[in-house]
Design an enzyme around this catalytic site. Sequence first.
Site, short mmCIF file in Angstrom:
data_model
loop_
_atom_site.label_atom_id
_atom_site.label_comp_id
_atom_site.label_asym_id
_atom_site.label_seq_id
_atom_site.Cartn_x
_atom_site.Cartn_y
_atom_site.Cartn_z
N GLU A 1 0.84 -1.20 0.00
CA GLU A 1 0.00 0.00 0.00
C GLU A 1 0.88 1.25 0.00
O GLU A 1 0.55 2.24 -0.64
CB GLU A 1 -0.94 0.00 1.21
CG GLU A 1 -2.04 -1.06 1.14
CD GLU A 1 -1.56 -2.47 1.43
OE1 GLU A 1 -0.46 -2.62 2.00
OE2 GLU A 1 -2.27 -3.42 1.07
N HIS B 1 -11.32 -6.17 8.09
CA HIS B 1 -12.04 -5.91 6.84
C HIS B 1 -13.31 -5.12 7.09
O HIS B 1 -14.27 -5.18 6.33
CB HIS B 1 -12.41 -7.22 6.13
CG HIS B 1 -11.24 -8.09 5.81
ND1 HIS B 1 -10.63 -8.87 6.75
CD2 HIS B 1 -10.56 -8.27 4.66
CE1 HIS B 1 -9.63 -9.52 6.20
NE2 HIS B 1 -9.55 -9.17 4.93
#
Lengths: 410, 338
Positions: B60, B129
Amino acid sequence: MPERAPLSLQVPEPEWRPGDTPDYSHVNFPPAGSVDRPPVDANPRDIRDLAYTIIRVLNREGQAVGPWAGTPTDDELLTGLRHMMTLRAFDARMLQAQRQGKTSFYMQHLGEEAISCAFRTALSPGDMNFPTYRQAGLLIAGGYPIKDMMCQVYSNEGDPLKGRQLPVMYSSRKDGFFSISGNLGTQYIQAVGWAMASAISNDTKIAAAWIGDGSTAENDFHAALVFASTYKAPVVLNIVNNQWAISTFQGIARGGSGTFASRGHGFGIPSLRVDGNDYLAVRGVASWAIERARRNLGPTLVEYVTYRVGGHSTSDDPSAYRLKTESDAWPLGDPILRLKAHLIVGGVWSEERHKQAEAEVRDTVIAAQREAEALGTLHSGGHPSARDMFEDVYATMPPHLIRQRHDAGI
Amino acid sequence: MPHMTMVQAIQNAQDIAMERDEKVVVFGEDVGYFGGVFRCTAGLQRKYGKTRCFDTPISELGIVGAAVGMAAYGLRPCVEIQFADYMYPAYDQIVSEAARLRYRSAGQFTCPLVIRMPTGGGIFGGQTHSQSPEALFTHVAGLKTVVPSNPADAKGLLIAAIEDPDPVIFLEPKRLYNGPFDGHHERPITPWKNHQLGEVAEGFYALPLGQAAIRREGAALTVLAYGTMVYVALSAAEETGIDAEVIDLRTLVPLDLDTVAASVRKTGRCVVVHEATRTSGFGAELAALVQRHCFYSLEAPVRRVTGWDTPYPHAQEWDYFPGPERVARAFREVLEAE
């Protein structure tokens, strides 16, 4: 259960500390001219040894020898010498200005002038550097006005960055000098992204990333190598190994790898190690790496072996952690004296002319300083307007900032 | 008008932006050939080629850091972080770099960049998540933060975000990808094709960042919500019969304070709802602004309904999620307050 010996943690230490005598006699510094110069499209696997040696051009006698010497003209080298002398004089004045309380902070290049000054001459207009705080030679060798640099250092009303950045965190898009962050290592992956963008756009420009030995431990460095390797980005990945990360010796960041350059091998990136105090060697290696990028052959990793003669910054006193005599013992010498000796050997320079040039450079720097100080220093004279504080956060000032500026009464 | 899911609307927005401007590039983990784990970039690589839509290494930091460099070059990257929960390795690049580049370079370098990331829970995603990290972005000077609640908005806001000259965090409530969700998890899913806001105009349109939408007009109290919580608030109004005015903020920064303040001045009561944890959440900012700008109209303290200050649990998802019953309780409390 078999008997197991207790584990113990190993923490690397530099070879000597204050009180010891520095001794580099066992360190292998290959003689100038002894390292081959492969073609730029050589298979990375065939040139792995370049990450473990030191490419050098100027020998002890001041001669330029071997395949990396290139064919610089006398004028180019005299100009290079002047760039380095200007940077050194600039540093001396700004260091003194900080001590006089004219600014908050300064970082000098002492001993590392050849790297940014020589590298800059191998770039073309439009190329972009993503520098650290110790590559101001990229600006000076690119012809950027030193008065403007001083205005930035002073955060005065002439500061192109409107007083927003710490001293030496310059930025100049038109001079191929990306805004310096101050957070270490972040620029490395950005340089790769910039280079990818150039390739995506079928442009011809390349990027140069810069990082210090200590900051190679940052995640950004590793992400940069992965992305550069995966997409064969047209970028030169420079590591300036000046031996010290503030007080921490380079072995802490280097860990078990033999050299910083060898980190490139795991990514299949051609990796070179060069004498960073040798203006000609830096120039030769920079040209090689830049040509690779320009020909779309992908990234090159270059480790410049040098020595940080001064403190990390004006907030640092190196005598607390390293030998005062260490820099004198440093075997690669001083970049200015070495190029000067080469030019004298070549018959185009002399002690007298050097003295004269030193005086000229000092006068130029002092004149620029006078002009800059006429626009203020950090604590006196002209300074950027408080209104500027609210500008450029966004392209268009959003309502909440307009309200806050109103609240601030400015 | 055709109906789209939020996924299709987001794909369509990127398709149109890429068609209009060759500087728009799209990349991220699994984004290229496959088209994204939620399918939000489906078909873009086939249509625009591998150099404009591509897969990246799982980094990321690398995705955002490279995008900052590309934006500085002059491209307009629109990158995907696979889940907002995975954003943290990129946080330094977002906070110290993307958000400040214009400022620190006095406008020499800019960062027109969109970072898309699915946010929120309700899908049994557990603590990695399900997070809603919007407050970590709204707290940062130089960023804009957008949270769409439906396909029509998602398309127009994403196109506006891609065209914006500054970095925009685009949080996509993943529980809304395939239909509005009011918190009644035991009921069957309502698809977007049965919802008015699932009607998405074809072709180009942009919705300005910084404009809230009133989803339900009412006189009894004002609800400030965004993303999934808009539907939870509407459901609570429906089920309690309380005449709540439900405002969908759509953009958190810049915030449409005028719409918020006008509504609270009218109703005199305010409930702030978000799925994220409470302490230092965006609701605290909203409550402070309402207090500052509507103090003399308030009949009751501003009440927050939020996720608990715990990690997002797996099995206890519906005990964590601030559903319509918790919102309804807050409605009654602010109405009963003297």
